[in-house]
Scaffold this motif. Structure first.
Motif, PDB file in Angstrom:
ATOM      1  N   GLY A   1      43.666  32.428  22.342  1.00 20.34           N
ATOM      2  CA  GLY A   1      44.361  31.076  23.203  1.00 20.34           C
ATOM      3  C   GLY A   1      45.789  31.311  22.879  1.00 20.34           C
ATOM      4  N   PRO A   2      46.431  31.681  21.904  1.00 19.67           N
ATOM      5  CA  PRO A   2      47.876  31.894  21.999  1.00 19.67           C
ATOM      6  C   PRO A   2      48.343  33.053  22.683  1.00 19.67           C
ATOM      7  CG  PRO A   2      47.396  31.323  19.555  1.00 19.67           C
ATOM      8  CD  PRO A   2      46.008  31.566  20.441  1.00 19.67           C
ATOM      9  N   ALA A   3      47.387  33.974  22.806  1.00 21.69           N
ATOM     10  CA  ALA A   3      47.803  35.222  23.878  1.00 21.69           C
ATOM     11  C   ALA A   3      47.605  34.877  25.121  1.00 21.69           C
ATOM     12  CB  ALA A   3      46.765  36.351  23.410  1.00 21.69           C
ATOM     13  N   VAL A   4      46.913  34.163  25.544  1.00 21.33           N
ATOM     14  CA  VAL A   4      46.587  33.555  26.764  1.00 21.33           C
ATOM     15  C   VAL A   4      47.749  32.672  27.251  1.00 21.33           C
ATOM     16  CG1 VAL A   4      45.441  32.152  28.654  1.00 21.33           C
ATOM     17  CG2 VAL A   4      44.260  34.015  27.156  1.00 21.33           C
ATOM     18  N   GLU A   5      48.158  31.815  26.336  1.00 21.52           N
ATOM     19  CA  GLU A   5      49.293  30.863  26.598  1.00 21.52           C
ATOM     20  C   GLU A   5      50.743  31.622  26.793  1.00 21.52           C
ATOM     21  OE1 GLU A   5      49.434  27.985  23.405  1.00 21.52           O
ATOM     22  OE2 GLU A   5      47.626  27.199  23.941  1.00 21.52           O
ATOM     23  N   ALA A   6      50.604  33.017  26.304  1.00 24.60           N
ATOM     24  CA  ALA A   6      52.057  33.397  26.044  1.00 24.60           C
ATOM     25  C   ALA A   6      52.140  34.484  27.179  1.00 24.60           C
ATOM     26  CB  ALA A   6      52.173  34.352  24.810  1.00 24.60           C
ATOM     27  N   PHE A   7      51.005  35.362  27.532  1.00 20.49           N
ATOM     28  CA  PHE A   7      50.999  36.364  28.232  1.00 20.49           C
ATOM     29  C   PHE A   7      50.196  35.836  29.554  1.00 20.49           C
ATOM     30  CE2 PHE A   7      51.023  38.461  23.959  1.00 20.49           C
ATOM     31  CZ  PHE A   7      52.368  39.114  24.609  1.00 20.49           C
ATOM     32  N   GLY A   8      49.214  35.072  29.659  1.00 25.30           N
ATOM     33  CA  GLY A   8      48.593  34.722  30.875  1.00 25.30           C
ATOM     34  C   GLY A   8      47.510  35.637  31.309  1.00 25.30           C
ATOM     35  N   PHE A   9      46.539  35.286  31.952  1.00 18.87           N
ATOM     36  CA  PHE A   9      45.274  35.975  32.214  1.00 18.87           C
ATOM     37  C   PHE A   9      45.670  37.147  32.881  1.00 18.87           C
ATOM     38  CE2 PHE A   9      43.091  31.886  31.523  1.00 18.87           C
ATOM     39  CZ  PHE A   9      42.370  32.383  30.542  1.00 18.87           C
ATOM     40  N   GLN A  10      46.915  37.334  33.610  1.00 16.73           N
ATOM     41  CA  GLN A  10      47.228  38.402  34.475  1.00 16.73           C
ATOM     42  C   GLN A  10      47.882  39.628  33.591  1.00 16.73           C
ATOM     43  OE1 GLN A  10      47.945  35.261  35.303  1.00 16.73           O
ATOM     44  NE2 GLN A  10      46.396  35.300  36.911  1.00 16.73           N
ATOM     45  N   ARG A  11      47.983  39.389  32.155  1.00 26.44           N
ATOM     46  CA  ARG A  11      48.508  40.420  31.505  1.00 26.44           C
ATOM     47  C   ARG A  11      47.561  40.810  30.342  1.00 26.44           C
ATOM     48  NH1 ARG A  11      54.159  37.768  29.978  1.00 26.44           N
ATOM     49  NH2 ARG A  11      54.658  40.089  29.264  1.00 26.44           N
ATOM     50  N   ILE A  12      46.165  40.621  30.395  1.00 28.26           N
ATOM     51  CA  ILE A  12      45.253  40.884  29.218  1.00 28.26           C
ATOM     52  C   ILE A  12      44.157  41.970  29.951  1.00 28.26           C
ATOM     53  CG2 ILE A  12      43.648  39.776  27.844  1.00 28.26           C
ATOM     54  CD1 ILE A  12      45.159  37.427  27.610  1.00 28.26           C
ATOM     55  N   LEU A  13      43.866  42.983  29.411  1.00 24.55           N
ATOM     56  CA  LEU A  13      42.982  43.976  29.750  1.00 24.55           C
ATOM     57  C   LEU A  13      41.901  44.169  28.601  1.00 24.55           C
ATOM     58  CD1 LEU A  13      46.104  44.831  30.414  1.00 24.55           C
ATOM     59  CD2 LEU A  13      44.939  47.269  31.058  1.00 24.55           C
ATOM     60  N   PHE A  14      40.645  44.299  29.074  1.00 25.26           N
ATOM     61  CA  PHE A  14      39.487  44.300  28.335  1.00 25.26           C
ATOM     62  C   PHE A  14      39.380  45.602  27.927  1.00 25.26           C
ATOM     63  CE2 PHE A  14      34.895  45.810  28.475  1.00 25.26           C
ATOM     64  CZ  PHE A  14      34.408  45.216  27.372  1.00 25.26           C
ATOM     65  N   GLY A  15      38.800  45.821  26.765  1.00 25.79           N
ATOM     66  CA  GLY A  15      38.508  47.343  26.201  1.00 25.79           C
ATOM     67  C   GLY A  15      37.263  47.510  25.125  1.00 25.79           C
ATOM     68  N   SER A  16      36.382  48.207  25.080  1.00 24.93           N
ATOM     69  CA  SER A  16      35.008  48.171  24.195  1.00 24.93           C
ATOM     70  C   SER A  16      35.025  48.807  23.061  1.00 24.93           C
ATOM     71  CB  SER A  16      33.969  48.569  25.043  1.00 24.93           C
ATOM     72  OG  SER A  16      34.161  50.151  25.148  1.00 24.93           O
TER      73      SER A  16
END
Length: 408
Positions: free
Chosen positions: A341-356
């Motif tokens: 939640g805080p990461a999305v608020e700070a960075f937005g969905f355009q700055r998050i990458l998925f890794g497994s």
């Protein structure tokens, strides 16, 4: 003396005033149709929120896969049909490969990349920050950013130093991605301060760069066998621009046994919220969300609900699938959403990458999790935030394409 008489008070028509005021006022009644859903095929549970199962990424790029020998067979056996069938590329980490063998492994992966069933977008190779800027870089770094697959760096960080700043600055100017495992104690403010000092001094405000943080939920206290300090893996990359990548910086200090209510008010979690906002101020900063280290493997996800012919059947299948979801999986999703939640608020969905794969330093102390289980848990956690399709596509593929380029 004449007396003027007042005219008589007119009577109310038909009924006296006193009679009109007796008893409570009768309220108007609305027809039952006002409380019924519109006749558009919706169910009687209108309004019905969309199911997270309906939000599936069009493509998937796994931005963190640990395979020291370059063999993706183990990862492929874990991804499952829903994950593997949509995979359009991976970022391969050579964590654990001796420095003397790196060049050999890189050449083998590059020579077989064209025939691989899973495209490799980039290869993360070992790099030592404390050695400073290399006087004679290895041959595979000569054209690292333009090679196919591209070469990125993987290193560790304990505290800011002139050598570490020099090395990170060099990597940035060379257009390289650097995965930084931050082993400083982020339970202490000094650990965060040291990290921010490194970023501030090693990245120029004028540089056209991206900073990518690999976000990993992990526990670094309260569970036997866990690290007592969190590891932060990051990377700085520039092809024609600098990019910094970090991981494992959002874990709580306690295990799953700690109630969420207490965790929300914990000083370390509050510090994480504030520091996440501060890190987002670095220009072009991205985050990669990886599996957590919580002393247990990622809970398996139940099989998807069978397709239904009508709305009533669809709701029945949805309720059945929800009932199959374990209590543990629901708890994991609640905590995951609390951290992202805080990461999305700070960075937005355009700055998050998925890794497994989990952060490299956590692989030896964390129970093995299946990549497919983590994908489903991560996807559902994001979907339950009420996002749209474009946000899911950004997190699971589009952002990685912007950072590493598309497979050729």
């Amino acid at each position: 003396m004449s007396t003027e008489t007042l005219p008589p008070t007119p009577k109310s028509p038909g009924i006296s005033v006193g009679a009109r005021r007796k008893g409570p006022k009768e309220l108007p009644k609305l027809p039952l149709s006002a409380f019924s859903p519109p006749n558009t095929g919706t169910s009687d549970r209108f309004p019905l929120a969309p199911s997270p199962s309906t939000l599936q990424p069009e493509d998937i790029i796994d931005a963190h896969v640990i395979a020291p020998n370059g063999d993706l067979a183990n990862w492929q056996s874990q991804v499952g049909q829903s994950f593997g069938g949509k995979t359009r590329g991976v970022v391969l980490s050579l964590h654990g490969v001796p420095q003397a063998e790196v060049e050999k492994v890189v050449k083998e992966i590059q020579s077989s990349a064209s025939s691989s069933s899973t495209p490799v977008l980039a290869i993360a190779v070992p790099f030592v920050l404390e050695d400073g800027a290399p006087a004679s870089p290895p041959s595979y770094l000569a054209n690292a950013s333009s090679s196919k697959p591209a070469i990125v760096l993987s290193t560790t960080f304990k505290e800011s130093s002139p050598a570490a700043i020099e090395a990170l600055t060099w990597a940035s100017t060379q257009g390289l991605v650097v995965n930084i495992d931050v082993q400083s104690d982020l339970q202490q403010e000094s650990g965060w301060d040291s990290l921010e000092e490194l970023l501030t001094k090693a990245t120029s405000p004028e540089a056209k760069g991206k900073i990518i943080l690999f976000y990993v939920d992990g526990s670094y206290g309260g569970t036997v066998g866990f690290r007592k300090d969190p590891a932060l893996v990051g990377a700085v990359t520039t092809r024609t621009e600098a990019v910094n990548l970090f991981a494992n910086i959002l874990p709580p200090p306690d295990s799953l046994a700690l109630p969420i209510v207490k965790l929300l008010t914990h000083p370390v979690y509050r510090s994480y919220q504030g520091r996440t906002a501060s890190l987002s101020l670095f220009a072009h900063l991205y985050v990669n969300f990886l599996p957590p280290a919580w002393g247990a493997p990622t809970p398996p996800t139940p099989p998807p609900a069978a397709p239904a012919e009508d709305d009533a059947r669809e709701e029945e299948e949805r309720d059945k699938a929800s009932g199959l979801e374990s209590k543990e999986a629901k708890e994991w999703k609640r905590r995951i959403k609390m951290y992202i939640g805080p990461a999305v608020e700070a960075f937005g969905f355009q700055r998050i990458l998925f890794g497994s794969s989990p952060a490299a330093p956590l692989t030896s102390v964390s129970p093995v999790s299946r990549a497919g289980d983590w994908f489903e848990l991560a996807r559902e956690s994001f979907a339950e935030l009420g996002v749209e399709q474009d946000a899911i596509d950004a997190v699971f593929s589009e952002n990685a394409k912007q950072v590493y380029g598309e497979s050729s």
